[in-house]
Design an enzyme around this catalytic site. Sequence first.
Site, mmCIF file in Angstrom:
data_model
loop_
_atom_site.group_PDB
_atom_site.id
_atom_site.type_symbol
_atom_site.label_atom_id
_atom_site.label_comp_id
_atom_site.label_asym_id
_atom_site.label_seq_id
_atom_site.Cartn_x
_atom_site.Cartn_y
_atom_site.Cartn_z
ATOM 1 N N ASP A 251 0.882 -1.169 0.000
ATOM 2 C CA ASP A 251 0.000 0.000 0.000
ATOM 3 C C ASP A 251 0.919 1.218 0.000
ATOM 4 O O ASP A 251 2.109 1.124 0.305
ATOM 5 C CB ASP A 251 -0.940 -0.008 1.214
ATOM 6 C CG ASP A 251 -2.147 0.910 0.987
ATOM 7 O OD1 ASP A 251 -2.097 1.743 0.060
ATOM 8 O OD2 ASP A 251 -3.137 0.794 1.743
ATOM 9 N N TRP A 252 0.370 2.358 -0.340
ATOM 10 C CA TRP A 252 1.139 3.594 -0.593
ATOM 11 C C TRP A 252 1.753 4.097 0.716
ATOM 12 O O TRP A 252 1.185 4.955 1.391
ATOM 13 C CB TRP A 252 0.211 4.625 -1.207
ATOM 14 C CG TRP A 252 0.127 4.583 -2.702
ATOM 15 C CD1 TRP A 252 0.271 5.670 -3.536
ATOM 16 C CD2 TRP A 252 -0.119 3.471 -3.575
ATOM 17 N NE1 TRP A 252 0.145 5.278 -4.842
ATOM 18 C CE2 TRP A 252 -0.087 3.942 -4.904
ATOM 19 C CE3 TRP A 252 -0.320 2.101 -3.388
ATOM 20 C CZ2 TRP A 252 -0.275 3.113 -6.008
ATOM 21 C CZ3 TRP A 252 -0.509 1.280 -4.484
ATOM 22 C CH2 TRP A 252 -0.481 1.786 -5.771
#
Length: 719
Positions: A251-252
Amino acid sequence: MMKRPLFTICLLLLPVLLFAEIPPAVGEMTLREKARAVVGLQRKLFPPTNNGIAGRTAPLPQYGLATVALADGTAGVRLSRTAPERSTAFPDNNALASTWDAALAREAGDAVGYEAFGYGVGVMLAPGVNIIRNPLCGRNFEYFSEDPLLTGKLAAAYTDGIQSHGVGACIKHFTCNNQETNRGSVDVRIGDRALREIYLKGFETCIRESHPWAVMSSYNQVNGTPAQEQEWLLTGTLRGEWGFDGIVMTDWSITKHNTAAQIHAGNDLLMPGSERQIEEIVEAVRSGVLPEADLDKAVARLMALSERCGTPREPGHPDLARGAAVAEKAATEGAVLLENNGMLPLPPGGQAALFGVRSYDLIVTGTGSGYVKPAAISQLYEAFHRQGIRTDAELDELYLKYVAFTEADIRLNEKVKIHLGIGLPFLPELSVSRTLIDKAAERNDYAVLTLGRSAGEGVDRTLKDNYYLSDTEKELLRNVCEAFHAKDKKVAVVLNIAGVIEAASWKDLPDAILNIWFPGQEGGAATCALLTGKANPSGRLPVTFARDYFDYPSALDFPYDKPSEGKNYDYTDYSEGIYVGYRHFHTRGIPVCWPFGYGLSYTTFACSGVKVKKNRSSLTVSLTVTNKGDRSGKEAVGIYIGAPSGGLDKPAVELKAFAKTAELAPGASETVSAEIPLSELASFGPRGWETARGEYTLRIGADPTTPQATARISIKSVR
Ligand code: BGC
């Protein structure tokens, strides 16, 4: 964490090790080139085109590695905010789950995949496969259900639809990302059984059945280690046990993680990517902390992804009419009729008094990365007009002016921070005087009051003024019901909500309640068709509406009181174990407001002729559904199974299969059948998955509390 003897781990990893072929090109790359390949291209390095709004992979064309554009999200293709192009905003995943219709979930995925391909997207960052554990999680609308089977099957169908266009699906967030508060580092403390049976199961089903091209590892920790750094999860379980053959991307990242550990655990792509991470990888390999072979495997998988995605495409102009039609169908079938004392369908003719800001300004989808800038919005009041129904002009004018003014005021003065800069400002409900309501009750034939709840990434919902109605909403609801009932006229409430709200204290006030969730851009048309009977409601709840927040088994083990450290912030105990949703309420006989699987129709159905057959390694269940009423409609059927007593402690029943009929004319029947592998009856005990022998009970009907039919089957041997 799950402890396994070394031997078992080696066995599990064997297929991964044997089949991880490394293309010759990887051998030709320098260490720095390999490191560059596995780190996402920072946004500032590519112009904000419409096809890679969330990010893209780094190209190394000299080795045949092309860039892959990655786009959110869970309600359609999220394009750049500043671009003139639009895409279709589809109903969110919990609305899609309310259809209980895998074929329709596939159709929705197919429509998303079509637009994604048209806009040059390589991988869609969807669907969201986390379990709806607690009603306050800010991203519940991006997830399907409290039940892993419903989640897994619908996510698989949706994934198939996306991937049928040569666009990958990236299922997320793996795993236990069930709260937004401190999502970057909260430690989820959970037992092996709940992890396997509830929180991993939906991912497992989706991976085994639809082979998504990518999985996104989540920000949070699981039992003391970031999920993104857990080899047993990302390599042993995902690839070794379930046979996943795609890429894992992080995930970012919003907190600092251990880059070498992330790659070693099985992430192939670090998003959104930074120069620092490239240096860290180079350094980790040089110093022997990260075996170069791990990096090679990640690059090889990225090369395979780039091959699957093909030559990068420039954004084109997909035909958005196609998406609009599917969005309307899904919104219609995903709405759940919760109460109806005979008010609905609305009688023809007559004039409607529309109350509530959301009757004029629907919440189409949530905020954050799940937000989609819609191609168009079908508002409820406009849909009434299009269907030739008059609405109260004075109320229309009042609300439309309020919406226009308040939105402009919020934007100009930034009174409310627009969440993550993406999405719509939240409009507070308008307080309307009793005199005005009394007059409206005089001149209109009935009232429709829409109540809305927005939500989105990064923030959990609150109890006050969110899970519970605000004082303004309570007063509006009470006054509208009193004024219209005094004139012998009826009131319907439409719920335009991100997730479950408290309704037990007020549900008996109005005459009907229709829950449309976040219905996507065609929400107005779909809602109007349902209210007027042009369409017959067929949605069923994918979550339980408890009587009160504190009835949820996770109530106290969730950041409901907004902590900023300690319990429910630094760590969250999943002390309810497998007893999530109906597994808790139904097993323990706790009364609820509306149960899982519940939903009304304008017709009635009956189930008959239940047959259960035991095969070598599965059960076949078939039954006939007949429309007993005088309107055509669709029925959802759930097959809930209760295990024999003794052995592991089990919920009274668990959903093991479900089906939705076609539209059945009055008197018409359809035979539905389902094949249930015996392995699906297993529970995860100290020795792994175990299927108990003995007599199983079946409860058949959408809602397990009021089954339409029951059956029994004895299972003596399990192969
Ligand atoms: C979200 C993901 C999303 C990503 C890219 C993250 O903050 O958690 O769901 O796909 O951003 O926008």
